[in-house]
Motif scaffolding. Structure first.
Motif, PDB file in Angstrom:
ATOM      1  N   ALA A 105       3.588  23.457 -10.614  1.00 13.34           N
ATOM      2  CA  ALA A 105       4.607  22.424 -10.311  1.00 13.34           C
ATOM      3  C   ALA A 105       5.081  22.333  -8.847  1.00 13.34           C
ATOM      4  N   ARG A 106       5.645  23.427  -8.332  1.00 18.24           N
ATOM      5  CA  ARG A 106       5.999  23.437  -6.791  1.00 18.24           C
ATOM      6  C   ARG A 106       4.529  23.112  -5.877  1.00 18.24           C
ATOM      7  N   ALA A 107       3.449  23.620  -6.121  1.00 18.81           N
ATOM      8  CA  ALA A 107       2.375  23.556  -5.450  1.00 18.81           C
ATOM      9  C   ALA A 107       2.022  22.033  -5.460  1.00 18.81           C
ATOM     10  N   ASN A 108       2.081  21.357  -6.433  1.00 15.84           N
ATOM     11  CA  ASN A 108       1.694  19.988  -6.656  1.00 15.84           C
ATOM     12  C   ASN A 108       2.343  19.022  -5.565  1.00 15.84           C
ATOM     13  N   ASP A 109       3.380  19.271  -5.256  1.00 20.34           N
ATOM     14  CA  ASP A 109       4.216  18.315  -4.242  1.00 20.34           C
ATOM     15  C   ASP A 109       3.393  18.523  -2.758  1.00 20.34           C
ATOM     16  N   ARG A 110       2.627  19.673  -2.437  1.00 20.11           N
ATOM     17  CA  ARG A 110       2.088  19.813  -1.516  1.00 20.11           C
ATOM     18  C   ARG A 110       0.404  19.704  -1.347  1.00 20.11           C
ATOM     19  N   LEU A 111      -0.294  19.317  -2.866  1.00 25.00           N
ATOM     20  CA  LEU A 111      -1.641  19.264  -2.967  1.00 25.00           C
ATOM     21  C   LEU A 111      -2.272  18.338  -2.398  1.00 25.00           C
ATOM     22  N   ASP A 112      -3.122  18.978  -1.443  1.00 24.03           N
ATOM     23  CA  ASP A 112      -4.119  17.949  -0.327  1.00 24.03           C
ATOM     24  C   ASP A 112      -5.432  18.347  -0.835  1.00 24.03           C
ATOM     25  N   PHE A 113      -6.509  17.482  -1.396  1.00 17.66           N
ATOM     26  CA  PHE A 113      -7.593  18.001  -1.867  1.00 17.66           C
ATOM     27  C   PHE A 113      -8.682  18.201  -0.428  1.00 17.66           C
ATOM     28  N   SER A 114      -8.201  17.774   0.796  1.00 13.28           N
ATOM     29  CA  SER A 114      -8.923  17.950   1.641  1.00 13.28           C
ATOM     30  C   SER A 114      -8.455  19.325   2.249  1.00 13.28           C
ATOM     31  N   SER A 115      -7.617  20.008   1.923  1.00 14.06           N
ATOM     32  CA  SER A 115      -7.150  21.222   2.497  1.00 14.06           C
ATOM     33  C   SER A 115      -7.475  22.317   1.681  1.00 14.06           C
ATOM     34  N   PRO A 116      -8.396  23.334   1.928  1.00 12.42           N
ATOM     35  CA  PRO A 116      -8.801  24.577   0.938  1.00 12.42           C
ATOM     36  C   PRO A 116      -7.557  25.219   0.693  1.00 12.42           C
ATOM     37  N   SER A 117      -6.623  25.562   1.529  1.00 12.61           N
ATOM     38  CA  SER A 117      -5.499  26.224   1.434  1.00 12.61           C
ATOM     39  C   SER A 117      -4.389  25.530   0.335  1.00 12.61           C
ATOM     40  N   SER A 118      -4.289  24.388   0.442  1.00 10.61           N
ATOM     41  CA  SER A 118      -3.329  23.472  -0.383  1.00 10.61           C
ATOM     42  C   SER A 118      -4.009  23.764  -1.827  1.00 10.61           C
ATOM     43  N   ASP A 189     -10.980  40.599  -5.405  1.00  8.84           N
ATOM     44  CA  ASP A 189     -11.632  40.469  -4.168  1.00  8.84           C
ATOM     45  C   ASP A 189     -12.436  39.168  -4.335  1.00  8.84           C
ATOM     46  N   PRO A 190     -11.752  38.049  -3.417  1.00  9.97           N
ATOM     47  CA  PRO A 190     -12.554  36.883  -3.381  1.00  9.97           C
ATOM     48  C   PRO A 190     -13.653  36.495  -2.645  1.00  9.97           C
ATOM     49  N   THR A 191     -14.512  37.625  -2.006  1.00  9.64           N
ATOM     50  CA  THR A 191     -15.362  37.406  -1.196  1.00  9.64           C
ATOM     51  C   THR A 191     -16.646  36.904  -2.140  1.00  9.64           C
ATOM     52  N   PRO A 192     -17.336  36.026  -1.596  1.00 11.69           N
ATOM     53  CA  PRO A 192     -18.410  35.300  -2.343  1.00 11.69           C
ATOM     54  C   PRO A 192     -19.381  36.122  -2.639  1.00 11.69           C
ATOM     55  N   ILE A 220     -11.249  32.202  -5.999  1.00  9.82           N
ATOM     56  CA  ILE A 220      -9.659  32.664  -6.096  1.00  9.82           C
ATOM     57  C   ILE A 220      -9.596  34.200  -6.396  1.00  9.82           C
ATOM     58  N   GLY A 221      -9.011  34.857  -5.195  1.00  8.89           N
ATOM     59  CA  GLY A 221      -8.918  36.429  -5.990  1.00  8.89           C
ATOM     60  C   GLY A 221      -7.438  36.400  -6.370  1.00  8.89           C
ATOM     61  N   ASP A 222      -6.756  37.848  -6.076  1.00  6.85           N
ATOM     62  CA  ASP A 222      -5.649  38.316  -6.396  1.00  6.85           C
ATOM     63  C   ASP A 222      -4.506  37.949  -5.307  1.00  6.85           C
ATOM     64  N   GLY A 223      -4.031  36.808  -5.131  1.00  3.19           N
ATOM     65  CA  GLY A 223      -3.400  36.418  -4.067  1.00  3.19           C
ATOM     66  C   GLY A 223      -3.798  35.811  -3.010  1.00  3.19           C
ATOM     67  N   THR A 224      -5.070  35.828  -3.007  1.00  4.90           N
ATOM     68  CA  THR A 224      -5.894  35.364  -1.610  1.00  4.90           C
ATOM     69  C   THR A 224      -7.236  34.550  -2.190  1.00  4.90           C
ATOM     70  N   TYR A 225      -7.857  33.892  -1.343  1.00  2.00           N
ATOM     71  CA  TYR A 225      -9.224  32.903  -1.647  1.00  2.00           C
ATOM     72  C   TYR A 225      -9.775  32.972  -0.445  1.00  2.00           C
ATOM     73  N   VAL A 226     -11.157  32.573  -0.928  1.00  2.00           N
ATOM     74  CA  VAL A 226     -12.086  32.223   0.147  1.00  2.00           C
ATOM     75  C   VAL A 226     -12.794  30.748  -0.093  1.00  2.00           C
ATOM     76  N   SER A 227     -12.676  30.142   1.065  1.00  2.00           N
ATOM     77  CA  SER A 227     -13.572  28.888   1.003  1.00  2.00           C
ATOM     78  C   SER A 227     -15.022  29.102   1.455  1.00  2.00           C
ATOM     79  N   ILE A 228     -15.832  29.056   0.446  1.00  2.00           N
ATOM     80  CA  ILE A 228     -17.285  29.033   0.951  1.00  2.00           C
ATOM     81  C   ILE A 228     -17.787  28.421   1.997  1.00  2.00           C
ATOM     82  N   SER A 229     -17.480  26.905   2.146  1.00  2.00           N
ATOM     83  CA  SER A 229     -17.808  26.121   3.171  1.00  2.00           C
ATOM     84  C   SER A 229     -17.428  26.919   4.400  1.00  2.00           C
TER      85      SER A 229
END
Length: 239
Positions: A105-118, A189-192, A220-229
């Motif tokens: 719910a908190r993350a939803n306020d900042r959700l931006d689908f153009s931003s991988p981190s969001s 480990d989010p390594t693709p 999505i990993g444990d507290g981290t992520y990787v954008s394959i792009s």
């Protein structure tokens, strides 16, 4: 003093009891086990609730240190612990689920689908604790507004089967012009993998032919992520 009385929470000095400490000093001053003790309230013969809470906080330390183990504990695992019956197990599962929903719910306020981190932040708590791979398809319109979210497949510990045909069938059915793929790695480990990169390549090529853009594929990993792009751009730069 007999053992039963010795192990009751009332045998602890009043200023050290979790409930009294919270009232006097605030919840941020309590340990994880003290907070759990307040939620669960009562212990069993020869073991007070604070002692039970300490065991809960370390029930999966070999894989998930501290309270993270509770997120990965099943109902059956919880009720197998002495002092944790059906009601307490349900309380713990409810607290874990509630914390995930608060984060989302908190993350939803900042959700931006153009931003991988969001996007990763929004789905992190929901997906990082799963013990099986799960793939989500996010369907977006031309302005990157969400049309729908679909769980496209649920796999094994290290594999999530999904085909471009299945994915684009849903996108065409709902008139999506952009899509985002998200899946988790239970290892943390989010390594693709090579398969992750291959699927991403196939989706991009198929999407170009029918006018549907793959915005990104996140792991999505444990507290981290990787954008394959982004991952592929880095790999190409290193080549």
């Amino acid at each position: 003093m007999d053992n039963n009385k010795k192990n009751m929470i009332r045998s602890i000095p009043a200023e050290d009891r979790p409930l009294e400490k919270l009232i006097s000093y605030g919840p941020e001053q309590l340990t994880d086990s003290e907070l759990l003790a307040i939620i669960l309230r009562t212990g069993v013969r020869d073991e007070n609730i604070l002692e039970i809470a300490r065991k809960l906080c370390h029930m999966k330390d070999e894989v998930y240190p501290g309270i993270l183990g509770i997120f990965h504990a099943s109902y059956d695992e919880l009720i197998s612990l002495r002092g944790i019956g059906k009601v307490k197990a349900c309380q713990l599962l409810s607290v874990a689920e509630f914390s995930k929903r608060i984060h989302k719910a908190r993350a939803n306020d900042r959700l931006d689908f153009s931003s991988p981190s969001s996007v990763a932040d929004f789905y992190m708590e929901e997906m990082r604790h799963k013990d099986r791979e799960e793939m989500k398809l996010i369907l977006l319109d031309i302005k990157l507004r969400k049309i729908r979210e679909i769980t496209i497949s649920q796999g094994t510990v290290n594999a999530t089967p999904a085909s471009p045909r299945e994915i684009f069938r849903e996108a065409l059915r709902l008139d999506a012009t952009n899509i985002i793929m998200i899946h988790n790695h239970p290892s943390g480990d989010p390594t693709p993998s090579s398969q992750d990169v291959y699927i991403t390549d196939q989706l991009e090529k198929a999407g170009e032919l029918i006018g549907i853009r793959l915005v990104d594929h996140l792991v999505i990993g444990d507290g981290t992520y990787v954008s394959i792009s982004q991952y592929r751009m880095i790999k190409k730069g290193m080549a």
